[in-house]
Design a protein around this motif. Structure first.
Motif, PDB file in Angstrom:
ATOM      1  N   VAL A 171       5.848 -51.351  33.119  1.00 48.38           N
ATOM      2  CA  VAL A 171       5.465 -52.345  33.992  1.00 48.38           C
ATOM      3  C   VAL A 171       4.514 -53.125  33.568  1.00 48.38           C
ATOM      4  N   VAL A 172       3.545 -52.097  33.078  1.00 47.96           N
ATOM      5  CA  VAL A 172       2.160 -52.813  32.485  1.00 47.96           C
ATOM      6  C   VAL A 172       2.604 -53.691  31.400  1.00 47.96           C
ATOM      7  N   TRP A 173       3.037 -53.254  30.605  1.00 46.73           N
ATOM      8  CA  TRP A 173       3.670 -53.985  29.095  1.00 46.73           C
ATOM      9  C   TRP A 173       4.355 -55.278  29.686  1.00 46.73           C
ATOM     10  N   ARG A 174       5.183 -55.269  30.649  1.00 44.20           N
ATOM     11  CA  ARG A 174       5.807 -56.613  31.060  1.00 44.20           C
ATOM     12  C   ARG A 174       5.016 -57.377  31.883  1.00 44.20           C
ATOM     13  N   VAL A 175       4.101 -56.975  32.623  1.00 41.75           N
ATOM     14  CA  VAL A 175       3.047 -57.728  33.267  1.00 41.75           C
ATOM     15  C   VAL A 175       1.982 -58.636  32.252  1.00 41.75           C
ATOM     16  N   TRP A 176       1.733 -57.648  31.156  1.00 39.52           N
ATOM     17  CA  TRP A 176       0.764 -58.139  30.087  1.00 39.52           C
ATOM     18  C   TRP A 176       1.365 -59.589  29.290  1.00 39.52           C
ATOM     19  N   LYS A 177       2.898 -59.306  29.211  1.00 41.41           N
ATOM     20  CA  LYS A 177       3.639 -60.363  28.380  1.00 41.41           C
ATOM     21  C   LYS A 177       3.448 -61.651  29.067  1.00 41.41           C
ATOM     22  N   LYS A 178       3.473 -61.578  30.455  1.00 42.18           N
ATOM     23  CA  LYS A 178       3.740 -62.655  31.586  1.00 42.18           C
ATOM     24  C   LYS A 178       2.317 -63.546  31.874  1.00 42.18           C
ATOM     25  N   ASN A 179       1.238 -62.618  32.036  1.00 42.97           N
ATOM     26  CA  ASN A 179       0.053 -63.045  32.510  1.00 42.97           C
ATOM     27  C   ASN A 179      -1.034 -62.809  31.283  1.00 42.97           C
ATOM     28  N   HIS A 180      -2.142 -63.438  31.578  1.00 45.14           N
ATOM     29  CA  HIS A 180      -3.376 -63.403  30.481  1.00 45.14           C
ATOM     30  C   HIS A 180      -4.446 -62.554  31.414  1.00 45.14           C
ATOM     31  N   PHE A 181      -4.848 -61.596  30.739  1.00 49.40           N
ATOM     32  CA  PHE A 181      -5.858 -60.656  31.220  1.00 49.40           C
ATOM     33  C   PHE A 181      -7.078 -60.502  30.371  1.00 49.40           C
ATOM     34  N   THR A 182      -8.197 -60.326  31.216  1.00 50.21           N
ATOM     35  CA  THR A 182      -9.519 -60.211  30.623  1.00 50.21           C
ATOM     36  C   THR A 182      -9.530 -58.805  30.139  1.00 50.21           C
ATOM     37  N   VAL A 183     -10.501 -58.451  29.259  1.00 50.72           N
ATOM     38  CA  VAL A 183     -10.543 -57.084  28.777  1.00 50.72           C
ATOM     39  C   VAL A 183     -10.880 -56.215  30.053  1.00 50.72           C
ATOM     40  N   LYS A 184     -11.552 -56.477  30.888  1.00 49.81           N
ATOM     41  CA  LYS A 184     -11.789 -55.661  31.909  1.00 49.81           C
ATOM     42  C   LYS A 184     -10.675 -55.545  32.759  1.00 49.81           C
ATOM     43  N   GLY A 185      -9.749 -56.507  32.891  1.00 49.20           N
ATOM     44  CA  GLY A 185      -8.250 -56.183  33.518  1.00 49.20           C
ATOM     45  C   GLY A 185      -7.315 -55.230  32.780  1.00 49.20           C
ATOM     46  N   ILE A 186      -7.499 -55.315  31.400  1.00 48.74           N
ATOM     47  CA  ILE A 186      -6.560 -54.414  30.638  1.00 48.74           C
ATOM     48  C   ILE A 186      -7.135 -53.095  30.665  1.00 48.74           C
ATOM     49  N   ASP A 187      -8.471 -52.906  30.888  1.00 47.05           N
ATOM     50  CA  ASP A 187      -9.122 -51.633  30.804  1.00 47.05           C
ATOM     51  C   ASP A 187      -8.693 -51.069  32.244  1.00 47.05           C
ATOM     52  N   SER A 188      -8.695 -51.826  33.347  1.00 51.22           N
ATOM     53  CA  SER A 188      -8.492 -51.366  34.701  1.00 51.22           C
ATOM     54  C   SER A 188      -7.036 -50.780  34.826  1.00 51.22           C
ATOM     55  N   ALA A 189      -6.038 -51.537  34.109  1.00 51.55           N
ATOM     56  CA  ALA A 189      -4.578 -51.366  33.971  1.00 51.55           C
ATOM     57  C   ALA A 189      -4.222 -50.088  33.333  1.00 51.55           C
ATOM     58  N   ILE A 190      -5.056 -49.793  32.392  1.00 47.26           N
ATOM     59  CA  ILE A 190      -4.967 -48.758  31.505  1.00 47.26           C
ATOM     60  C   ILE A 190      -5.420 -47.338  31.990  1.00 47.26           C
ATOM     61  N   SER A 191      -6.257 -47.442  32.815  1.00 48.09           N
ATOM     62  CA  SER A 191      -7.181 -46.546  33.577  1.00 48.09           C
ATOM     63  C   SER A 191      -6.653 -46.236  34.925  1.00 48.09           C
ATOM     64  N   LEU A 192      -5.615 -46.928  35.637  1.00 47.87           N
ATOM     65  CA  LEU A 192      -5.321 -46.980  36.691  1.00 47.87           C
ATOM     66  C   LEU A 192      -4.728 -45.597  37.030  1.00 47.87           C
ATOM     67  N   PRO A 193      -3.850 -44.744  36.255  1.00 45.27           N
ATOM     68  CA  PRO A 193      -3.433 -43.415  36.783  1.00 45.27           C
ATOM     69  C   PRO A 193      -4.380 -42.593  36.654  1.00 45.27           C
ATOM     70  N   VAL A 194      -5.515 -42.768  36.068  1.00 45.78           N
ATOM     71  CA  VAL A 194      -6.430 -41.449  35.838  1.00 45.78           C
ATOM     72  C   VAL A 194      -7.866 -41.692  36.646  1.00 45.78           C
ATOM     73  N   ASP A 195      -7.874 -42.765  36.975  1.00 46.04           N
ATOM     74  CA  ASP A 195      -9.396 -43.406  37.612  1.00 46.04           C
ATOM     75  C   ASP A 195      -9.166 -44.188  38.921  1.00 46.04           C
ATOM     76  N   LEU A 196      -9.634 -43.671  40.021  1.00 47.90           N
ATOM     77  CA  LEU A 196      -9.269 -44.288  41.274  1.00 47.90           C
ATOM     78  C   LEU A 196     -10.276 -45.659  41.394  1.00 47.90           C
ATOM     79  N   ARG A 197     -11.045 -45.714  40.593  1.00 48.36           N
ATOM     80  CA  ARG A 197     -12.284 -47.064  40.572  1.00 48.36           C
ATOM     81  C   ARG A 197     -11.243 -48.189  40.026  1.00 48.36           C
TER      82      ARG A 197
END
Length: 110
Positions: free
Chosen positions: A48-74
């Motif tokens: 799902v994350v890869w599919r969203v990244w293909k459709k939308n532009h994200f900042t580095v902070k957004g990409i970091d949040s998406a990657i860390s979502l399963p392990v970091d509640l913040r």
């Protein structure tokens, strides 16, 4: 001997050992199923994350949040994820429920 002081015969002892063995098999089966379920959810999250990244532009902070979502509640406080990646937020909540859910079951003894 049992707890109430009575002598336990051999058949009863064998039955208790069998019951303990069957219980251990059940626990191992439940653990295996939960582990496989967690792998499936993690895989779905990555897709799902890869599919969203293909459709939308994200900042580095957004990409970091998406990657860390399963392990970091913040990562749940990222407005960029809430605006552009709602499905990943939902799957992230399912992942976190898998971590926290079993901890919320309280055993009340009376």
């Amino acid at each position: 001997m049992s707890r109430d002081g009575k002598v336990v015969d051999g058949d009863m002892l064998l039955s208790l050992r069998h019951q303990r063995f069957v219980s251990l098999i059940g626990i191992a089966f439940a653990f295996t199923i939960k582990a496989l379920y967690a792998c499936a959810i993690e895989s779905a999250y990555q897709q799902v994350v890869w599919r969203v990244w293909k459709k939308n532009h994200f900042t580095v902070k957004g990409i970091d949040s998406a990657i860390s979502l399963p392990v970091d509640l913040r990562a749940f406080v990222s407005l960029e994820l809430w605006k552009k990646a709602r499905r990943s937020i939902c799957i992230g909540m399912i992942i976190w429920y898998g971590y926290i859910g079993p901890l919320t079951i309280l055993r009340h003894e009376s």
